[in-house]
Design an enzyme around this catalytic site. Structure first.
Site, PDB file in Angstrom:
ATOM      1  N   HIS A   8      47.677  70.039  29.879  1.00 32.53           N
ATOM      2  CA  HIS A   8      46.953  69.393  28.667  1.00 32.53           C
ATOM      3  C   HIS A   8      46.252  70.530  28.267  1.00 32.53           C
ATOM      4  CE1 HIS A   8      47.969  65.199  30.063  1.00 32.53           C
ATOM      5  NE2 HIS A   8      48.138  65.752  31.101  1.00 32.53           N
ATOM      6  N   ASP A  15      54.813  66.628  27.216  1.00 29.68           N
ATOM      7  CA  ASP A  15      54.248  67.624  26.167  1.00 29.68           C
ATOM      8  C   ASP A  15      54.085  67.204  24.714  1.00 29.68           C
ATOM      9  OD1 ASP A  15      54.812  69.757  28.105  1.00 29.68           O
ATOM     10  OD2 ASP A  15      56.854  69.543  27.911  1.00 29.68           O
TER      11      ASP A  15
END
Length: 430
Positions: free
Chosen positions: A41, A13
């Site tokens: 994403h 992340d």
């Protein structure tokens, strides 16, 4: 020609999707090398947000080629939905190719993942995304998996039914769970195979030929270093190798092909799921980071655990990935905090340690040793060069790089492509 690997330097992340999208401008190929739809994403283009899980982040560059490598596990239904979402947005897309050697996530993989996570006595209960990633990789290494090319072979229907029936029997014996219907699932995956057929290639050969032709190739990792199956905080890890070495194995190229490795780190630290987290903040500062950084999982929506930047972690990532540069994201999130802290070491049982421990019991007992730096109040989202940053922000970044032992390569001050401050030319180092 240059080949660049982009890896997460924390627990995932970190903003790899945004940076992949940015760097894809200079790449000819963008190659995803591991993971599955457990990765999320987020890419923002002209104010439009796209959340991708399987398709490489370079897909929004119509003049590029995107590749899903053999190290990825593919849920065909998810792939189909992502393609439909992108087509519905009306944007021109890159060419997409899928490795014939990539393994396929089956319904019983998702079912097994959910059952293990829901079982209080399960030794495998670690806070997964319940997408079937781990069971799919387990079957791959047990030599019981199905590859994309296997779905396209003559006799695929009978093989599918046999495997589905056998897996259903195992689920029934161990979990007393209902078995999937072999006829229905086999037909579903034969239909998926026809959807996949136009995209399937020997992608190892495709990437190899691109490198030989002198084209720029960007390898996109999912998750992060501390989620690596070998080098992460085991067992609180993913089931593949997000580290730079995974780029070679997961695409079918040799390691000497790789020119540059970029490690992506947030200006602070986050983690999803269980496991030790030395710099975690369970106070108002942690809540501020979560709110300002919109720290909720792209795949699961779970709130991320937030903490101060940890350079014990970035040094470790530098070592196991041979990092050439750091890419620092979400610097803008720190705006307004009067004092910033950077963890430079851990204290364990009265002594200072500077290297990331492999034993979870040691990591859980570590206390962070902090340095304090002044914060800033200026809004960074409109900054367009490193020199425009406030002096305090530049000092923070310089200290991060110094403690990590890796130079800065790029800084991000927002989700947009234009909010990226390059400090190095990654594709022209040779």
């Amino acid at each position: 020609m240059s080949t660049v690997v982009l890896v997460g330097a924390q627990w995932g992340d970190e903003g790899k999707g945004k940076l992949t999208d940015y760097l894809a401008r200079e790449a000819d190929l963008v190659v995803r090398y591991q993971g599955g739809n457990n990765a999320g994403h987020t890419v923002v283009v002209e104010g439009q947000e796209f959340k991708l899980h399987l398709i490489p982040s370079g897909i929004l560059h119509p003049d590029k080629v995107c590749v899903i490598g053999n190290g990825v596990v593919i849920d065909p239904g998810v792939l189909h939905r992502e393609l439909e979402m992108l087509r519905a947005a009306g944007r021109p897309l890159a060419a997409l190719y899928i490795s014939e050697r990539a393994h396929v996530i089956m319904p019983y993989h998702r079912q097994c993942d959910e059952l293990e996570e829901d079982c209080p006595e399960s030794l495998r209960r670690i806070g997964t995304t319940r997408r079937g990633i781990g069971p799919a990789y387990a079957d791959k290494y047990a030599r019981e998996g199905l590859r994309v090319v296997d779905l396209l072979e003559a006799g695929a229907e009978e093989r599918l039914k046999l495997i589905i029936r056998r897996k259903g029997e195992i689920l029934g014996r161990i979990h007393r769970a209902p078995a999937p219907d072999p006829e229905r699932v086999a037909q579903e995956y034969l239909d998926h195979a026809e959807m996949l057929r136009p995209f399937v290639r020997d992608t190892s050969l495709l990437v190899h030929e691109a490198v030989r032709a002198g084209r720029n190739v960007l390898f996109e990792g999912a998750q992060g270093t501390l989620l690596d199956i070998d080098h992460g905080t085991y067992p609180y890890v993913t089931s593949s190798n997000p580290t730079a070495g995974g780029a070679a194995v997961g695409t079918g190229i040799g390691p000497r092909v790789i020119d540059t490795v970029i490690g992506v780190t947030k200006a602070y630290t986050t983690r999803v799921g269980d496991g030790p987290f030395p710099t975690e903040l369970k106070d108002e500062t942690g809540e501020h980071l979560r709110a300002a950084g919109r720290e909720y999982g792209t795949t699961t929506g779970r709130p991320r655990r937030c903490g101060w930047l940890d350079t014990v972690i970035t040094r470790y990532a530098a070592r196991v990935n041979s990092l050439d540069y750091l890419a620092v994201t979400k610097l803008d999130v720190l705006t307004g905090l009067p004092v910033l802290r950077i963890c430079r070491a851990y204290r364990y049982q009265g002594r200072e340690i500077h290297d990331f421990p492999s034993r979870l019991s040691v990591l859980a007992g570590c206390e962070p040793v902090y340095e304090e730096l002044p914060g800033w109040t200026e809004d960074l989202t409109g900054v367009r060069s490193f020199e425009e940053l406030p002096a305090a922000a530049r000092a923070y970044l310089d200290r991060l790089a110094e403690l990590s032992g890796v130079p800065l390569g790029v800084v991000s001050v927002g989700p947009g492509r234009e909010q990226t401050l390059p400090l190095a030319d990654f594709f022209h180092r040779r």
